[in-house]
Design a protein around this motif. Structure first.
Motif, PDB file in Angstrom:
ATOM      1  N   ALA A   1      -3.649   7.935  -1.933  1.00  0.00           N
ATOM      2  CA  ALA A   1      -3.889   6.575  -1.463  1.00  0.00           C
ATOM      3  C   ALA A   1      -3.742   5.639  -2.641  1.00  0.00           C
ATOM      4  O   ALA A   1      -4.197   5.945  -3.751  1.00  0.00           O
ATOM      5  CB  ALA A   1      -5.286   6.452  -0.858  1.00  0.00           C
TER       6      ALA A   1
ATOM      7  N   THR B   1       0.859  -1.185   0.000  1.00  0.00           N
ATOM      8  CA  THR B   1       0.000   0.000   0.000  1.00  0.00           C
ATOM      9  C   THR B   1       0.896   1.235   0.000  1.00  0.00           C
ATOM     10  O   THR B   1       2.050   1.178   0.437  1.00  0.00           O
ATOM     11  CB  THR B   1      -0.926   0.050   1.227  1.00  0.00           C
ATOM     12  OG1 THR B   1      -0.133   0.061   2.413  1.00  0.00           O
ATOM     13  CG2 THR B   1      -1.860  -1.153   1.258  1.00  0.00           C
TER      14      THR B   1
ATOM     15  N   SER C   1      -3.937  14.365  -0.189  1.00  0.00           N
ATOM     16  CA  SER C   1      -3.970  12.953   0.170  1.00  0.00           C
ATOM     17  C   SER C   1      -3.671  12.102  -1.049  1.00  0.00           C
ATOM     18  O   SER C   1      -4.126  12.404  -2.151  1.00  0.00           O
ATOM     19  CB  SER C   1      -5.358  12.600   0.724  1.00  0.00           C
ATOM     20  OG  SER C   1      -5.411  11.237   1.060  1.00  0.00           O
TER      21      SER C   1
ATOM     22  N   SER D   1       0.829   5.620   0.618  1.00  0.00           N
ATOM     23  CA  SER D   1       0.154   6.871   0.941  1.00  0.00           C
ATOM     24  C   SER D   1       1.194   7.974   0.890  1.00  0.00           C
ATOM     25  O   SER D   1       2.391   7.709   1.006  1.00  0.00           O
ATOM     26  CB  SER D   1      -0.529   6.804   2.317  1.00  0.00           C
ATOM     27  OG  SER D   1       0.426   6.585   3.322  1.00  0.00           O
TER      28      SER D   1
END
Ligand code: ZN
Length: 140
Positions: free
Chosen positions: A73, A36, A71, A38
């Motif tokens: 993601a 993942t 942000s 971010s």
């Protein structure tokens, strides 16, 4: 699919680099196949996509200027045998208004990235009839 946590990476991307390309190359260099991602920072002239279901392709929205990377993601899985980052962003303009979508391209002004490696079965993207490259669906 169940995974266990692997390595954690926290790093800053140099100014002027193309964000998506850098993340893909970082994953490849460090052999992160699943994970993942971010991030926060600031991007210049970002291009974001909106998937047009009828057309079966992304409509690309080209923004001009510098935007806060409010942000980011995303995830990393395998496509065509290599790590492939799928990333969505929220971008803020000088009035604090947000644009958002699928990241197509963006020049880094500042990017502070957190990458979490995941370990387990290979998670692979495969071309679908709808024009997207997706993972197999998970049944309960
Ligand atoms: Zn997307």
């Amino acid at each position: 699919m169940r995974f266990s946590r692997g390595r954690n990476f926290l790093f800053r991307i140099p100014e002027g680099e193309e964000l998506l390309k850098f993340i893909n190359e970082f994953a490849k260099k460090n052999n992160v196949l699943i994970g993942t991602v971010s991030a926060i920072g600031s991007l210049k002239n970002p291009k974001i996509g909106y998937f047009d279901e009828d057309a079966g392709e992304y409509k690309v929205i080209e923004l001009t200027g510098t935007y806060e990377l409010v942000s980011l993601a995303g995830n990393i899985s395998v496509k065509d045998g290599e790590p492939f980052a799928h990333i969505h962003v929220a971008l803020g303009d000088s009035d604090g208004m947000l644009y958002g979508g699928h990241l197509v391209e963006g020049e880094v002004f500042v990017a502070e990235v957190f990458m979490q490696e995941l370990l387990g079965e290979l998670l692979e993207r495969k071309p679908q009839e709808n024009g997207l490259a997706l993972w197999d669906e998970t049944s309960l």
